[in-house]
Design a protein around this motif. Structure first.
Motif, PDB file in Angstrom:
ATOM      1  N   ARG A 118       0.905  -1.348  -0.053  1.00 20.48           N
ATOM      2  CA  ARG A 118       0.133  -0.097  -0.046  1.00 20.48           C
ATOM      3  C   ARG A 118       1.011   1.316   0.019  1.00 20.48           C
TER       4      ARG A 118
ATOM      5  N   LYS B 205      -3.693  -2.557  -6.301  1.00 12.85           N
ATOM      6  CA  LYS B 205      -4.994  -3.320  -5.661  1.00 12.85           C
ATOM      7  C   LYS B 205      -4.458  -4.403  -4.790  1.00 12.85           C
TER       8      LYS B 205
ATOM      9  N   SER C  82      -3.632  -7.717  -3.049  1.00  8.92           N
ATOM     10  CA  SER C  82      -4.004  -8.997  -3.319  1.00  8.92           C
ATOM     11  C   SER C  82      -4.236  -9.783  -1.966  1.00  8.92           C
TER      12      SER C  82
END
Length: 379
Positions: free
Chosen positions: A354, A361, A363
Motif C-alpha cells: 500500500r 490493488k 491481493s
C-alpha cells in the motif's frame, strides 16, 4: 528551546486533529492495515523544543556578557548580563533544570569573534535535547527542531582572546553565571565597567566553543556574524529512502532495538530456526518470517487487552516505538502457530504494498502479495 514538548508520530498528529474527521482518518489507516506493519518503512517523527529560554532571557533584558576569573587560581567565568536580575536568574534556573536532567553540557555555548566585537549564541546540545524530549529511544530517530538565542556585541575585552585560547585546552571548564547590568559611567568603555555576578546559582560547564573565524564553526553551529545573511530556511528535508536496501537496514536496526531477544532466538536457537524454516517453506522470505514473528510478539507488551479493535490497533501502533525487550524475556517458538505467522506476514506485506504503490490493488494471499513486491523491486 526549553521545556519538553514531546514527540508526535504521523498517526498521533492525525488523531489530534480537531473534530471527528482527523480521528476517522487515523482509525481508517490502522483498520485497513489490520495489524500489519513493516519496521523498515520510515516514520516521520519530530522532537521540538519550545521558546522558554528566549522568553526568560527577554524578560531579563539580556544585553550582553561579562567575563573574568573566579579567583586568581580559579576557572574563568562568563556572566549573562541583563537589566532585570530576577529574569536572568529565572533563565539560569531553566538551564540548571536541563543540566540536572541530562548533564552539565546540556547548554551549548558558542562565541564567534566578529571584529571589532563578537557574537554569542546559546542553544541546547542536540543529542542531549533529543534525550530530554524522547528519552532513551533507540527504535525511532525523530527529526529535531530547536531554537537558539544569539546576541552580537560591538566591543570585546582583550580577556576574551585569552578565554579563546583557554577554551582550546583538552580540559577547560567554565563557570556560567548571570549578573545585573551595572549603571554606565560617563566616558568609561563598557568593557571596563565593574559588576557583581551571581555566583550563588552558578553552573560549571565542561567548556564552551569560541571560534576565531566563521569557517571554524561546525555545520550546525547556531552563532553567526553580524554581516552574515540569515540562514537558509527554505531547504527541504531530504526525501525518505524507500529502496529495498534502505528498508532492510531500517528494519534490522529497529527490530534489534525493540525485540533483540526474539531475533536472537530465531537466529541462534534450533526451535527458533525450525519455526523460520517452516515459514519459509510455506512462502515467506527470510526477513518476512522474522518480522512476522516479531510482530506477533508485540501484543505481549500491552499493559492490558482493550475490548475494541480500533483501540487495540492504536495501542499497538504506539507501543512499537517504546518497547525494549529484556534479555530475560521468555520466548518459546513452539507456542506460535505457523498459520499465525503466515497470516501476519500477509498483513505485513499488504502494509508495504500500500505504501510503495498507493494505486495498487492489494491481493488477498501471500504469494500474490510477494509477486507485487517483486514487481516493485522489493522481493
Amino acid at each position: 528551546m526549553g521545556c519538553i514538548m514531546g514527540k508526535k508520530t504521523q498517526h498521533q498528529k492525525r488523531a489530534k486533529a480537531k473534530g471527528p474527521a482527523g480521528e476517522a482518518r487515523a482509525d481508517a489507516s490502522l483498520l485497513t492495515d489490520a495489524g500489519g506493519y513493516d519496521w523498515g518503512w520510515p516514520r516521520t517523527e519530530m522532537a521540538a523544543a519550545n521558546l522558554e529560554l528566549i522568553r526568560r532571557l527577554s524578560a531579563g533584558g539580556f544585553s550582553g556578557c561579562a567575563y573574568g576569573l573566579m579567583s586568581p587560581d580559579g576557572p574563568p567565568f562568563l556572566s549573562l548580563v541583563g537589566t532585570n536580575l530576577a529574569g536572568m536568574k529565572s533563565a539560569m534556573a531553566l538551564i540548571r533544570e536541563w543540566s540536572d536532567a541530562v548533564g552539565p553540557n546540556a547548554l551549548q555555548l558558542e562565541i564567534l569573534l566578529d571584529d571589532p566585537g563578537y557574537a554569542i549564541a546559546l542553544s541546547q546540545q542536540p543529542d542531549l535535547l533529543r534525550l530530554r524530549l524522547t528519552g532513551l529511544d533507540t527504535v525511532l530517530q525523530p527529526m529535531l527542531m530547536t531554537t537558539s538565542v544569539m546576541k552580537t556585541l560591538d566591543t570585546r575585552h582583550p580577556f576574551l582572546q585569552q578565554l579563546a585560547q583557554y577554551a582550546n585546552e583538552p580540559i577547560a571548564p567554565i563557570v556560567l553565571t548571570v549578573a545585573q547590568q551595572p549603571p554606565s559611567r560617563p566616558g568609561a568603555p563598557i568593557s571596563t565597567i565593574g559588576f557583581r555576578p551571581d555566583h550563588a546559582n552558578a553552573i560549571m560547564l565542561p567548556g564552551l566553543n569560541i571560534y576565531a573565524r566563521a569557517e571554524d564553526r561546525p555545520a550546525f553551529s547556531a552563532v553567526r556574524g553580524r554581516h552574515e545573511p540569515p540562514p537558509e530556511l527554505t531547504k527541504r528535508f531530504p526525501d525518505s529512502d524507500h529502496s529495498p536496501q534502505a528498508l532492510a537496514r531500517q528494519r534490522e536496526r529497529r527490530l534489534k532495538a525493540a525485540l533483540p531477544k526474539t531475533l536472537h532466538v530465531l537466529r541462534h536457537r534450533q526451535d527458533g530456526k525450525a519455526l523460520l524454516d517452516r515459514a519459509k517453506a510455506a512462502g515467506c522470505t527470510p526477513w518476512q518470517a522474522e518480522q512476522a514473528v516479531c510482530n506477533l510478539r508485540v501484543p505481549d507488551f500491552l499493559a492490558y487487552q482493550p475490548n475494541g479493535k480500533a483501540k487495540r490497533l492504536a495501542m499497538l501502533d504506539k507501543i512499537r516505538s517504546v518497547i525494549v525487550e529484556p534479555a530475560s524475556t521468555s520466548f518459546k517458538p513452539e507456542t506460535i502457530e505457523l498459520e499465525a505467522v503466515l497470516e501476519q506476514a500477509k498483513l505485513d506485506a499488504a502494509f508495504l504494498v500500500r505504501r510503495l504503490d498507493k494505486d495498487a490493488k492489494v491481493s488477498g494471499n501471500l504469494a500474490d502479495l510477494n509477486a507485487q513486491l517483486r514487481e516493485l523491486g522489493h522481493g
